[in-house]
Design a protein around this motif. Structure first.
Motif, mmCIF file in Angstrom:
data_model
loop_
_atom_site.group_PDB
_atom_site.id
_atom_site.type_symbol
_atom_site.label_atom_id
_atom_site.label_comp_id
_atom_site.label_asym_id
_atom_site.label_seq_id
_atom_site.Cartn_x
_atom_site.Cartn_y
_atom_site.Cartn_z
ATOM 1 N N ARG A 494 0.828 -1.211 0.000
ATOM 2 C CA ARG A 494 0.000 0.000 0.000
ATOM 3 C C ARG A 494 0.860 1.257 0.000
ATOM 4 O O ARG A 494 0.589 2.209 -0.745
ATOM 5 N N ARG A 495 1.899 1.269 0.822
ATOM 6 C CA ARG A 495 2.772 2.450 0.865
ATOM 7 C C ARG A 495 3.454 2.674 -0.482
ATOM 8 O O ARG A 495 3.538 3.800 -0.972
ATOM 9 N N THR A 496 3.939 1.583 -1.085
ATOM 10 C CA THR A 496 4.619 1.707 -2.383
ATOM 11 C C THR A 496 3.664 2.209 -3.464
ATOM 12 O O THR A 496 4.008 3.073 -4.273
ATOM 13 N N ILE A 497 2.449 1.667 -3.473
ATOM 14 C CA ILE A 497 1.457 2.063 -4.478
ATOM 15 C C ILE A 497 1.084 3.532 -4.322
ATOM 16 O O ILE A 497 0.997 4.290 -5.306
ATOM 17 N N LEU A 498 0.868 3.971 -3.085
ATOM 18 C CA LEU A 498 0.492 5.364 -2.850
ATOM 19 C C LEU A 498 1.596 6.329 -3.265
ATOM 20 O O LEU A 498 1.326 7.371 -3.878
ATOM 21 N N VAL A 499 2.845 5.974 -2.935
ATOM 22 C CA VAL A 499 3.961 6.839 -3.319
ATOM 23 C C VAL A 499 4.078 6.909 -4.838
ATOM 24 O O VAL A 499 4.249 7.990 -5.431
ATOM 25 N N VAL A 534 -5.905 4.123 -7.570
ATOM 26 C CA VAL A 534 -5.918 3.999 -6.110
ATOM 27 C C VAL A 534 -7.255 3.436 -5.641
ATOM 28 O O VAL A 534 -7.313 2.530 -4.787
ATOM 29 N N VAL A 535 -8.353 3.953 -6.205
ATOM 30 C CA VAL A 535 -9.684 3.486 -5.809
ATOM 31 C C VAL A 535 -9.845 2.004 -6.108
ATOM 32 O O VAL A 535 -10.328 1.221 -5.266
#
Length: 589
Positions: A494-499, A534-535
């Motif tokens: 999740r952190r990698t995807i958001l960044v 993201v959604v």
């Protein structure tokens, strides 16, 4: 065996159906809204649907370069939008480009030449008294103007005393010989040289002529008469330069076409009213009196007084000096005659109008006064056939890119590719419905760069799936079973995807803000699909993988699931072991 953490992670693991239901409800609602609104397809830009693109460049006036600023450019954009809408175009696009350019995109269905005249005619609008006129190149005065039919006071509209009659362009009295025309020009120049000379140009006032300047006025009149005698309005180069550099407070020469299609040349007096004095104008069909199409004008308070003054003076003259010319960009677009002072703040121009010519004139009167002067830098016409070819090529490129991604997912992730492909389909459905709804909502048009942005988004979305899948597989390699691996891998993925998505969205936002025109379509689509990524990952991919982890096919690590521990080189399962009991000292025992 290691177990997932309790609390929020356990709750999310146990109720993934809520997230799936939420995104499916959103998808159904958007699809329903799309069909309910009747906009089932994205609105296409002119490069795909065909149309005309006009680039206008602001030209600074001598000593007034500072006039090209954001305020004046925004005002010009607003006026041009109203001009284009006056043509009946509801899907036009008018926007600034850089510091001094305006790009006007008009979709197919609009006459490109008419649009160029309406949008590209950007000089200020003036009302000037006609001093003399004749057919250019004919060497003889124009035919007499037709006699008025009916008295204006007989018109039942309540504006009887405030209606000039539009006569045939260039209609001149038979007595308007070159000699009398020259005398009219001379008299006008003499009057302009006095302190009482009128000038409607903002800040431009005629300077009082010094004593003994009568000879100068005569010389200026002779010079203007000589230019008028040589003026040939049938020559395009001559027409494009006639009146250049002349102030509104000075007499000038001008050209215009009469109702027979002949070029007419004019000597016009100082401007008495300008375009900013017109509050609004509209074309109307007068069926009660049989006047046909007419143009109704409403003036501002200041414009009403100036218009009443000039019509009062003109009404006392004989043709053609009872006419005033409406001049736009050096062209006479209309030259109605006046029979009485029009002091009511409104007027009607009637004459040889059809619907198109009446609408054109009303648009020019309503939106003719721009704060800047513009020149047409380029005008490009895109045919619908070419746009269709471009759209087909873009769709083919997108299909090829999507097919390559699917092939890669099938070959590398096997069963996991099922989740990735479903996620791509959900993302594509959300993107399509939003684009269809954003067209009528905010004027979004899908152009070729926007299609490219959607194609690039396929890679961004697939990258998010890959990050999560690889985190899960890393957990399996460490000896964990699938269900705890799915939950332990999610926080790091999740952190990698958001960044990653934040960087993509930031790039799209900066590109959208610093660019104009079609490149903005690319940036907007890229930013929109990044948000949707993201959604989809949070509300669809992750919950779906949680549900699939409960199925034996995935949970038991079938060799075609893409999660086979053996093929991934997993370590022996992690087990909880008891620490050995501390040795007991025999003495203590």
């Amino acid at each position: 065996m290691a177990t997932p953490k309790k609390g929020r992670s356990a709750s999310a693991q146990s109720k993934p159906g809520r997230s799936l239901a939420l995104i499916l409800i959103a998808l159904v609602a958007l699809t329903g809204g799309m069909f309910a609104s009747g906009h089932t397809k994205p609105r296409l830009g002119i490069d795909l649907a065909g149309g005309t693109s006009i680039t206008l460049r602001a030209v600074p006036e001598a000593g007034n370069e500072a006039a090209i600023n954001k305020t004046n450019m925004d005002t010009a954009v607003s006026i041009m939008e109203r001009r284009v809408n006056g043509l009946g175009v509801s899907e036009s696009e008018v926007q600034t480009q850089g510091r001094d350019n305006i790009v006007v995109n008009i979709p197919k269905g609009t006459n490109s030449e008419q649009a160029r005249k309406q949008v590209g005619t950007t000089a200020k609008l003036y009302f000037r008294p006609v001093l003399a006129t004749e057919v250019s190149g004919g060497g003889a005065p124009a035919s007499p103007s037709p006699s008025p039919t009916g008295n204006p006071s007989d018109k039942p509209s309540g504006k009887a005393t405030d209606k000039p009659e539009a006569t045939d362009k260039g209609s001149a009295s038979p007595s308007a010989t070159p000699t009398t025309q020259g005398r009219a020009v001379t008299d006008a120049l003499k009057a302009d040289a006095t302190p009482s000379a009128s000038a409607s140009d903002k800040g431009d006032k005629a300077s009082p002529s010094p004593s003994g300047s009568g000879g100068t006025a005569e010389a200026d009149a002779s010079a203007l008469q000589a230019k008028y005698a040589k003026l040939d309005c049938t020559d395009e180069k001559t027409r494009s330069t006639v009146g250049d550099g002349v102030k509104a407070s000075d007499p000038t020469l001008a050209c215009g076409k009469n109702s027979q299609g002949q070029w007419q040349k004019y000597v016009l007096g100082p401007a008495e009213v300008d375009g900013t004095d017109v509050d609004k104008a509209q074309a109307t069909l007068d069926t009660q009196t049989g006047a046909g199409w007419t143009v109704q004008m409403d003036f501002t308070d200041g414009g009403a007084k100036k218009f009443g003054d000039i019509t009062g003076k003109l009404a006392q003259n004989q043709p053609p000096q009872n006419q005033f010319a409406i001049v736009l960009d050096g062209d006479v677009v209309s030259d109605p005659s006046v029979r009485q002072a029009l002091t009511g703040g409104n007027a009607e121009i009637s004459g040889n109008f059809n619907q198109q010519s009446a609408q054109d004139l009303s648009n020019m009167l309503s939106y003719g006064a721009l704060p800047l002067t513009f020149k047409v830098d380029s005008m490009t016409t895109v045919t619908a056939a070419l746009g269709g070819d471009q759209l087909q090529a873009g769709l083919i490129a997108g299909a090829i890119g999507l097919a390559l991604v699917v092939i890669y997912l099938l070959a590398y992730y096997r069963g996991l590719s099922f989740i990735a492909i479903l996620s791509l389909l959900v993302s594509a459905a959300l993107t399509y419905t939003l684009m269809a709804l954003l067209g009528p909502a905010i004027g979004f048009a899908l152009n070729l760069p926007a299609v490219c942005g959607a194609i690039v988004a396929i890679g961004i979305t697939a990258d998010s799936f890959i990050v999560y899948f690889e985190r899960v597989r890393d957990e399996i390699r460490e000896g964990r079973s699938l269900r705890p691996a799915v939950e332990r891998a999610w926080p790091r993925a999740r952190r990698t995807i958001l960044v990653s998505d934040f960087v993509s969205f930031l790039a799209a936002a900066v590109l959208f803000l610093v660019t104009v025109g079609k490149v903005q379509g690319f940036a907007f689509t890229l930013g929109l699909t990044t948000l949707l990524d993201v959604v989809v990952v949070f509300l669809f991919t992750k919950p779906l993988l949680t549900l699939m982890a409960r199925r034996p096919f995935f949970a038991n690590g079938h060799k075609w699931s893409g999660l086979d521990p053996k093929s991934l080189g997993a370590q022996p399962p992690l087990r909880r072991t008891r620490r050995p009991a501390a040795p007991v000292d025999p003495k203590e025992a």
